[in-house]
Every structure is written in structure tokens, then in C-alpha cells.
Write a protein that holds these residues in place. Structure first.
Motif, PDB file in Angstrom:
ATOM      1  N   GLY A 296       2.309 -18.090   0.676  1.00 47.80           N
ATOM      2  CA  GLY A 296       0.927 -17.903   0.696  1.00 47.80           C
ATOM      3  C   GLY A 296       0.149 -16.938  -0.516  1.00 47.80           C
ATOM      4  N   SER A 297       1.059 -16.417  -1.230  1.00 55.02           N
ATOM      5  CA  SER A 297       0.237 -15.581  -2.386  1.00 55.02           C
ATOM      6  C   SER A 297       1.327 -15.583  -3.776  1.00 55.02           C
ATOM      7  N   ILE A 298       0.699 -15.158  -4.741  1.00 57.39           N
ATOM      8  CA  ILE A 298       1.718 -15.152  -5.906  1.00 57.39           C
ATOM      9  C   ILE A 298       1.481 -13.684  -6.691  1.00 57.39           C
ATOM     10  N   SER A 299       2.554 -13.371  -7.119  1.00 57.20           N
ATOM     11  CA  SER A 299       2.430 -11.961  -7.889  1.00 57.20           C
ATOM     12  C   SER A 299       2.917 -11.776  -9.319  1.00 57.20           C
ATOM     13  N   LEU A 300       2.364 -11.187 -10.462  1.00 54.75           N
ATOM     14  CA  LEU A 300       3.004 -11.007 -11.484  1.00 54.75           C
ATOM     15  C   LEU A 300       2.999  -9.356 -12.168  1.00 54.75           C
ATOM     16  N   PRO A 354       3.387   0.932 -19.714  1.00 51.73           N
ATOM     17  CA  PRO A 354       2.255   0.170 -19.867  1.00 51.73           C
ATOM     18  C   PRO A 354       2.380  -1.023 -19.164  1.00 51.73           C
ATOM     19  N   HIS A 355       1.561  -1.669 -18.209  1.00 49.69           N
ATOM     20  CA  HIS A 355       1.859  -2.730 -17.611  1.00 49.69           C
ATOM     21  C   HIS A 355       0.545  -3.293 -17.065  1.00 49.69           C
ATOM     22  N   THR A 356       0.611  -4.708 -16.748  1.00 50.36           N
ATOM     23  CA  THR A 356      -0.506  -5.482 -16.157  1.00 50.36           C
ATOM     24  C   THR A 356       0.191  -6.345 -15.269  1.00 50.36           C
ATOM     25  N   GLY A 357      -0.889  -6.873 -14.531  1.00 56.74           N
ATOM     26  CA  GLY A 357      -0.301  -7.852 -13.525  1.00 56.74           C
ATOM     27  C   GLY A 357      -1.198  -7.773 -12.445  1.00 56.74           C
ATOM     28  N   SER A 358      -1.043  -8.679 -11.290  1.00 56.79           N
ATOM     29  CA  SER A 358      -1.965  -8.703 -10.164  1.00 56.79           C
ATOM     30  C   SER A 358      -1.213  -9.585  -9.234  1.00 56.79           C
ATOM     31  N   THR A 359      -1.773  -9.434  -7.798  1.00 56.46           N
ATOM     32  CA  THR A 359      -1.254 -10.370  -6.780  1.00 56.46           C
ATOM     33  C   THR A 359      -2.423 -11.214  -6.348  1.00 56.46           C
ATOM     34  N   ARG A 360      -2.495 -12.455  -5.758  1.00 53.26           N
ATOM     35  CA  ARG A 360      -3.487 -13.105  -5.735  1.00 53.26           C
ATOM     36  C   ARG A 360      -3.192 -14.099  -4.639  1.00 53.26           C
ATOM     37  N   ARG A 361      -3.968 -14.069  -3.420  1.00 52.75           N
ATOM     38  CA  ARG A 361      -3.800 -15.097  -2.356  1.00 52.75           C
ATOM     39  C   ARG A 361      -4.134 -16.339  -2.627  1.00 52.75           C
ATOM     40  N   GLN A 362      -3.220 -17.348  -2.106  1.00 51.81           N
ATOM     41  CA  GLN A 362      -3.574 -18.822  -2.429  1.00 51.81           C
ATOM     42  C   GLN A 362      -4.391 -19.452  -1.304  1.00 51.81           C
ATOM     43  N   ASN A 394       7.999  -9.822 -14.192  1.00 49.75           N
ATOM     44  CA  ASN A 394       8.703  -9.969 -12.795  1.00 49.75           C
ATOM     45  C   ASN A 394       7.666 -10.936 -12.219  1.00 49.75           C
ATOM     46  N   VAL A 395       8.090 -11.934 -11.290  1.00 53.94           N
ATOM     47  CA  VAL A 395       7.172 -12.799 -10.561  1.00 53.94           C
ATOM     48  C   VAL A 395       7.649 -12.919  -9.164  1.00 53.94           C
ATOM     49  N   GLY A 396       6.832 -13.160  -8.136  1.00 52.22           N
ATOM     50  CA  GLY A 396       7.151 -13.025  -6.786  1.00 52.22           C
ATOM     51  C   GLY A 396       6.069 -14.057  -6.113  1.00 52.22           C
ATOM     52  N   VAL A 397       6.531 -14.278  -4.989  1.00 49.82           N
ATOM     53  CA  VAL A 397       5.664 -14.683  -3.923  1.00 49.82           C
ATOM     54  C   VAL A 397       5.809 -14.232  -2.509  1.00 49.82           C
TER      55      VAL A 397
END
Length: 463
Positions: A296-300, A354-362, A394-397
Motif C-alpha cells: 500500500g506504500s513505497i519508500s526510498l 547526507p541523504h534524501t528520500g520519502s515514503t508515499r502511500r499509494q 534502499n527501497v521498500g514497500v
């Protein structure tokens, strides 16, 4: 024990190195051996070293170049599959004496055992019970073990980590009185289980450097600083741990997720890292399909090699950089890194880089490559810097549920989606029979792609 229960925490001494020594007919306690990949540079970290190498003053996760010149030693290439097999064999030895319900495998070389019901069965004292298990492992595998004994899981673990190192029989023992006498004032506080350099640094703001100091702190201050995690810190500072092995086995997480990550072998550009991301998402989708799950969500998470230095300059580095991956320093000019038994890492964890990324709900729950890949690429394109070399991805769901909870709507092409799933299942069947590299996407044939090599590894090391 007065506390009513007895726990034993057993650790396999220099496990990877010991397995390599035994396989070579060497004495694990006397031979000079390091487990490291000879194909990498001398800056590579040793996964394990034998006790005789530690006696030279080396840390268990030293780099190869730190080994003094003139020391005669064997370098063994990591064999993760072999170590997993050896760990499984040792676990089966424990099961000769105890039920699996009373064992918790904490890591590949460490486990907890609730010894309470077995002391009367075998008519043994706790140390005798630990010796019985350690001797059985040594006799069958040639691998030495150490043990910690305590009335709860925390005290058993601390007894292993701190007390056992100074015991002639390699068995540490802690009850509440001994914990208060010798451990509450022990320094550095990072020797204590579950207290890392980040927590230590935050405690130091209050001039607290040991567990006794934590006991004397206001609980309101601790909760303000650490939130709900203060409860664990307060309990452990007093030697309390209510969780049991039965609780661990009965635990059901409120949510489930899948993910994978890797540290890149050298600095990658935005486009090169984007290709690696495609490989990682492809594998993540296959994992979902194989397990018949939808997300239901993805993250990076994207970590960069470019850090900040005391002189304000850039410390972006290429393959095999001497200081490590994007080292940074604190404002006072001191390195914000912690050197421990598990390697060198930033005091604030991955946040130290230093890093970037986010989590998004689908809007839907899915495991379709055609939907997940563009969403990950959009997230990467929108959040990732194009002006800094990349060293970690790193990737995740999240929100993972069984496949029957997949979202359908009036605009879905059910036949096309079913065909895509059948194609993914066919890919899994081919890879399962002929190996993961039997089928690859064209992206994996590019020079900086990593999937082909990683498909032959376990945990980032040679299988």
C-alpha cells in the motif's frame, strides 16, 4: 535463581573465522585468520578475525590495511552459505537438549535459551547447563562458544557481552545485585546492549555516561528526550526486562513491509544510480509476487558520498576511499563516527550521511511491476539530488497484505493484470530452476549495474 527464571545467551566465538579455521584444519583460538574478500582493496572491512588477531590489538571489524606488517595470516574469502549451514547445524545441537519453544535465534551466531525448565530435568546448575551446550557445540563442530546467564534476557545478554570476556570459563553471570554493583557504573555505556552511540551522545548532554546516571535522571526528562523508547532505557538501567522468549514467539507486528538496500561499490551518478534502482525495484516486485503479497506504500532512501568537513569543503570520494563512505565531522571538528565490534558507523546512524528520500502511500494496493516501477522512478526523480555522488540506495514497500486484498477499480484491465502476474510467475520459475541470473533485464547488462553480482551473493558477500 531468586528471580524465578534462568536465561542463557550463547555466542559463537569469532564465528565466521572459526568456521574457516575448522574447515582448514586450523585451531580457531591460535591461528591467524581474517575473513575478508581478497578481490577488494585493502580498505575492505574484515567480517571476522580470530582471537589471536584480536590479541594484536585489532578490532573484530578492522580494515585489512590496519593489520600490522609482518603478521603472517590467512585471508579467507567470505562464504555466507557455509556460515548459514554451520549455524543451522549448531542450532540443531541445541535442539537435542531443549525445545524450540524455549530458543530464540537472535542472529546467525547468537541465541537465547530459557533454561528454567531444564535445570531440574538435567539436575544441573545454570553454569553446568551452559557448559553442557558449549561442550556439545565444540565437540561436534570445533567452534568455541561463550555464554551469559541471567534472570532475564537483558541481564543474560549483558553478562555475555561484558562479564564473560573476563571469565576464565567464558561464562558470565549476572543477578540483580551483581548488575547494580558492576554494570550500572560500567563505562563506556555503549557496551550495554541496545545503547548505541546516538543514545550515548544524547545522554552526554545531561552529563550522563553510565546506567547509574540514567537511574538518577528525571523520567520526565528521559521521555522528553527519547519519547516512548525511554521506557526501555529506564527498565534496562534498573536491570529490568519483562519480555520473555514466549512473548517473542507470540509477537505479531501491527504492520508488515518488505525492502532491500545496498551500499554501492563506488560513487554513482544520478543516472547510474537510477539504473540500479530499476534493478532493485524489479527484485522487490518479484519478492511480492513470490510471497503473494500486495503493498500500500513505497519508500526510498538515497545516501550520498558528499559530506561536510570542518574546513567546509567536500569529501566526496570514489571507489575505495581511505576514510570510508562520505565521512563527516562534527561542528567541533571531531569525527562523528563510532568504532565498535560491528564496524565503523556514524554516531547518528544513517542520518550521519547526507541523504534524501520519502515514503508515499499509494492509491491502491498492488504488486504489479507496471505500476510500482514508474512510481519508484517518479519518487527518485523528484527527491534525489543530481549534483552529488550516490553511495547507498534502499527501497521498500509497506502496508503489505495478502494478494486477495489487491485493489481493483472500474478502470483496471483485469485480463492484462492477470497476464502480467503470470509473466512474473514464469520469471520466478525460471530463476528458481536455473538461477537468478538466468533471466535479466537489459539494464543489468550495463557497466555499473549490480544485479548480476548481487544475485550470486548472500548479504552482500560471496555465497
Amino acid at each position: 535463581m531468586a528471580e524465578g527464571r534462568t536465561y542463557v545467551c550463547i555466542d559463537l566465538k569469532s564465528f565466521y573465522a572459526s568456521v574457516e579455521c575448522v574447515d582448514r584444519g586450523l585451531d580457531p583460538l591460535k591461528a591467524n585468520l581474517v575473513v575478508a574478500d581478497p578481490d577488494r582493496t585493502e580498505k575492505t572491512i574484515c567480517l571476522a578475525i580470530t582471537p589471536s588477531m584480536k590479541a594484536l590489538g585489532l578490532s573484530s571489524r578492522c580494515r585489512v590495511f590496519e593489520i600490522p606488517e609482518g603478521v603472517d595470516y590467512v585471508m579467507a574469502r567470505p562464504r555466507m552459505q557455509r556460515y548459514m549451514e554451520a549455524s543451522a547445524d549448531i542450532y540443531s545441537i541445541y535442539l537435542r537438549y531443549v525445545s524450540p519453544e524455549d530458543v530464540h535465534a537472535y542472529s546467525i551466531d547468537e541465541c537465547f535459551i530459557d533454561a528454567t525448565p531444564y535445570l531440574a530435568l538435567y539436575r544441573m546448575e545454570p553454569k553446568e547447563f551452559a557448559v553442557m551446550l558449549m561442550d556439545a557445540v565444540l565437540a561436534d563442530t570445533g567452534v568455541c562458544a561463550t555464554a551469559g546467564i541471567g534472570p532475564n534476557l537483558f541481564l543474560a545478554k549483558v553478562a555475555l557481552d561484558i562479564t564473560a570476556k573476563h571469565a576464565e570459563d567464558h561464562i558470565g553471570y549476572l543477578d540483580q545485585a551483581e548488575f547494580e554493583r558492576s554494570i550500572q557504573t560500567h563505562r563506556p555505556i555503549t557496551d550495554i546492549w541496545n545503547i548505541g552511540p546516538g543514545i550515548a551522545k544524547r545522554l552526554a548532554k545531561y552529563a550522563v555516561y553510565d546506567l547509574r546516571g540514567v537511574c538518577e535522571m528525571s523520567e520526565a526528562t528521559l521521555y522528553r528526550e527519547f519519547g516512548v523508547n525511554a521506557e526501555y532505557l529506564i527498565d534496562h538501567a534498573h536491570g529490568v526486562e519483562p519480555c520473555t522468549i514466549a512473548d517473542i514467539h507470540a509477537y505479531e507486528p501491527s504492520g508488515h513491509s518488505l525492502g532491500n538496500g545496498q551500499v554501492l561499490p563506488c560513487d554513482y551518478s544520478f543516472e547510474e544510480a537510477r539504473d540500479v534502482l530499476k534493478e532493485m525495484v524489479d527484485q522487490l516486485v518479484l519478492d511480492l509476487v513470490e510471497k503473494r503479497l500486495v503493498a500500500g506504500s513505497i519508500s526510498l532512501y538515497v545516501g550520498y558520498a558528499k559530506g561536510r568537513r570542518a574546513d567546509g569543503g567536500s569529501d566526496a570520494q570514489g571507489c575505495g576511499a581511505a576514510r570510508g563512505e562520505g565521512d563527516r565531522v562534527d561542528d567541533d571538528g571531531t569525527d562523528a563516527f563510532f568504532d565498535g565490534d560491528h564496524g565503523r558507523r556514524p554516531a547518528s546512524g544513517r542520518r550521519g550521511f547526507p541523504h534524501t528520500g520519502s515514503t508515499r502511500r499509494q492509491a491502491d494496493r498492488t504488486n504489479l511491476y507496471s505500476k510500482l516501477m514508474p512510481r519508484f522512478l517518479d519518487l527518485f526523480d523528484e527527491t534525489t539530488r543530481k549534483d552529488a555522488p550516490i553511495r547507498r540506495i534502499n527501497v521498500g514497500v509497506g502496508g503489505v497484505l495478502p494478494e486477495e486484498f489487491a485493489t481493483m477499480d472500474l478502470f483496471s484491465d483485469a485480463e492484462a493484470e492477470a497476464e502480467e502476474l503470470r509473466l512474473q510467475q514464469a520469471v520466478l520459475a525460471v530463476k528458481g530452476r536455473f538461477g537468478k541470473n538466468a533471466l535479466l533485464r537489459g539494464t543489468s547488462l550495463k557497466e555499473k549495474a549490480t544485479a548480476r553480482e548481487r544475485n550470486e551473493q548472500i548479504g552482500g558477500h560471496h555465497a
